[in-house]
Write an enzyme that holds these catalytic residues in place. Structure first.
Site, mmCIF file in Angstrom:
data_model
loop_
_atom_site.group_PDB
_atom_site.id
_atom_site.type_symbol
_atom_site.label_atom_id
_atom_site.label_comp_id
_atom_site.label_asym_id
_atom_site.label_seq_id
_atom_site.Cartn_x
_atom_site.Cartn_y
_atom_site.Cartn_z
ATOM 1 N N CYS B 81 0.843 -1.207 0.000
ATOM 2 C CA CYS B 81 0.000 0.000 0.000
ATOM 3 C C CYS B 81 0.880 1.260 0.000
ATOM 4 C CB CYS B 81 -0.976 -0.046 1.169
ATOM 5 S SG CYS B 81 -2.274 1.177 1.056
ATOM 6 N N HIS B 177 -3.739 -4.953 0.270
ATOM 7 C CA HIS B 177 -3.156 -5.471 1.515
ATOM 8 C C HIS B 177 -3.211 -6.997 1.532
ATOM 9 C CE1 HIS B 177 -2.690 -1.743 3.909
ATOM 10 N NE2 HIS B 177 -3.628 -1.298 3.100
ATOM 11 N N GLU B 179 -1.745 -8.925 3.517
ATOM 12 C CA GLU B 179 -1.692 -9.411 4.907
ATOM 13 C C GLU B 179 -3.070 -9.456 5.564
ATOM 14 O OE1 GLU B 179 -1.078 -6.459 3.919
ATOM 15 O OE2 GLU B 179 -1.410 -4.947 5.464
#
Lengths: 240, 195
Positions: B81, B177, B179
């Protein structure tokens, strides 16, 4: 359309559902709820701290919950200082939700926009529709502020998202919420709009989607619960 | 076993990155770029933050220099990001220069001056694997690399294609993202680190 699951917690990080924003029913550990929601294909999770008190213990438990859930997480309730905001973001919160700060502490909102970026800041509005005057007002404490003025204040903060809760739930449940209110909201605010409160059917979600609303926040509706009964979390009941 | 460092910075969701690496059973720690220089094979620049603030922090703390040395030394860098945006030459967010490991600019989403934000699970096309997958995006600015051949992922925002991922030698960037994009995201992150 973003379908966000809301988890209401108290200051010791226990999850509840609330009835008419008053009575609380315990529904379990937020950590477990988050894991179940992830397994059920949930899009995003918002955690609200109704006691607005962020202690170290709360932060630690929040961090532990993030470790077992790989979904976007936003948090609202009692963010009064930039240090509290930093702690929340570093513990895995990706978006911060502000409420009354729009009226009494704009500085903290602006600081968060500057530090974390506009996409990480959201403002929650508590709207009521006054049938007699046909006006939409934002409730803050015991005061009422006109919708135009409220959105003007929101726009000046530079935040990227608003969560709109209609306190007058009957308005939403009976599907009488005038379309022009949502259209007006869409015209006034160019960024993400999330509707919360009183959402009870898939049809309702579809209708919001057609009006250009970006998402809905479901809270008590994802739990099947009665006093003294077990709790069943069913994210897909309304979303599929 | 590869050692991964998550950049220790005042911004960013370091905790989410750490949780993802923990779930993937990878050897990681949260370190400064200077510390990572001598001890890590991969450096992750986490997301969530403001470009100008992050760049100024890197500059003032001499981390910018260490990041560049880390890449020169052959270390792999993964920007997520904001972390990906920082790798570019310049950003309109605060009219700030970037680390300039990738030639290109970071510009506002949308056509008018009105700020718009892309938030949600977007279909993302992997140009290298030729497949679509949903990942969680949240950003108001997007990257425009000058060399289109480095684009690894693309997605759509309001009918316009935007760059969602880049790969240039040992430099990888994801606008979304991974994660916090559940199983698909974790799998992508693992591949980016290990392959």
């Amino acid at each position: 359309m973003r379908i966000i699951a809301g988890i209401i917690t108290d200051k010791v990080f226990k999850a509840y559902v609330t009835k008419k924003q008053q009575k609380r029913y315990y529904v379990g550990s937020p950590s477990n709820i988050m894991s179940i929601l992830e397994a059920q294909g949930c899009n995003e999770i918002s955690i609200f701290n109704i006691d607005s008190c962020i202690g170290n213990n709360y932060i630690n438990q929040l961090r532990a919950s993030v470790e077992s859930c790989f979904l976007p997480l936003s948090y609202g309730g009692g963010i009064k200082t930039i240090n509290a905001a930093k702690k929340l973001v570093s513990s895995g919160v990706e978006r911060l939700i502000f409420g009354s700060a729009l009226f009494n502490n704009k500085t903290i909102i602006k600081q968060c926009v500057e530090l974390f970026g506009a996409q990480s800041v959201c403002i929650s509005l508590d709207l009521i529709y006054d049938k007699t005057s046909s006006k939409v007002l934002n409730r803050y404490a015991n005061k009422f502020v006109k919708l135009d003025e409220t959105i003007d204040m929101v726009n000046k903060t530079g935040c990227s998202e608003i969560i709109v809760t209609f306190s007058d739930h009957n308005c939403l449940e009976s599907s009488t919420l005038p379309i022009n209110i949502l259209s007006k909201l869409r015209d006034l605010f160019s960024n993400q709009i999330i509707i919360a409160g009183g959402i009870s059917s898939h049809l309702q979600i579809e209708r919001y989607s057609k009006l250009g609303i970006n998402g809905v926040l479901l809270s008590s509706r994802i739990y099947l619960h009665r006093s003294y009964d077990g709790v069943c979390i069913d994210y897909n009941r309304l979303t599929l | 076993m590869k050692h991964i460092s998550i950049l220790n910075s005042p911004w960013g969701n370091k905790s989410s990155c750490a949780s993802a690496l923990k779930r993937l059973n990878l050897n990681y720690s949260i370190k400064t770029a200077k510390e990572a220089l001598s001890s890590s094979d991969v450096l992750i620049l986490p997301g969530v933050g403001n470009f100008k603030y992050a760049y100024n922090y890197l500059l003032d703390s001499y981390e910018l220099e260490s990041i560049c040395r880390f890449v020169e030394k052959g270390g792999k860098i993964i920007g997520i990001c904001l972390g990906m945006q920082l790798l570019f030459t310049h950003s309109d967010e605060g009219d700030s220069p970037g680390i300039n490991l990738i030639a290109g600019k970071v510009i506002m989403l949308g056509e008018s001056n009105k700020q718009v934000t892309n938030i949600g699970w977007n279909n993302t096309f992997s140009t290298t694997e030729n497949l679509n997958c949903k990942y969680y995006h949240t950003h108001s600015y997007h990257c425009v690399p000058f060399d289109r051949s480095i684009v690894s992922h693309e997605s759509e925002f309001k009918g316009t294609k935007i760059v969602s991922g880049v790969k240039k030698d040992n430099i990888i960037g994801f606008q979304f993202h991974p994660e916090i994009s559940s199983k698909n995201g974790l799998s992508l992150l693992k591949d980016a680190i290990l392959l």
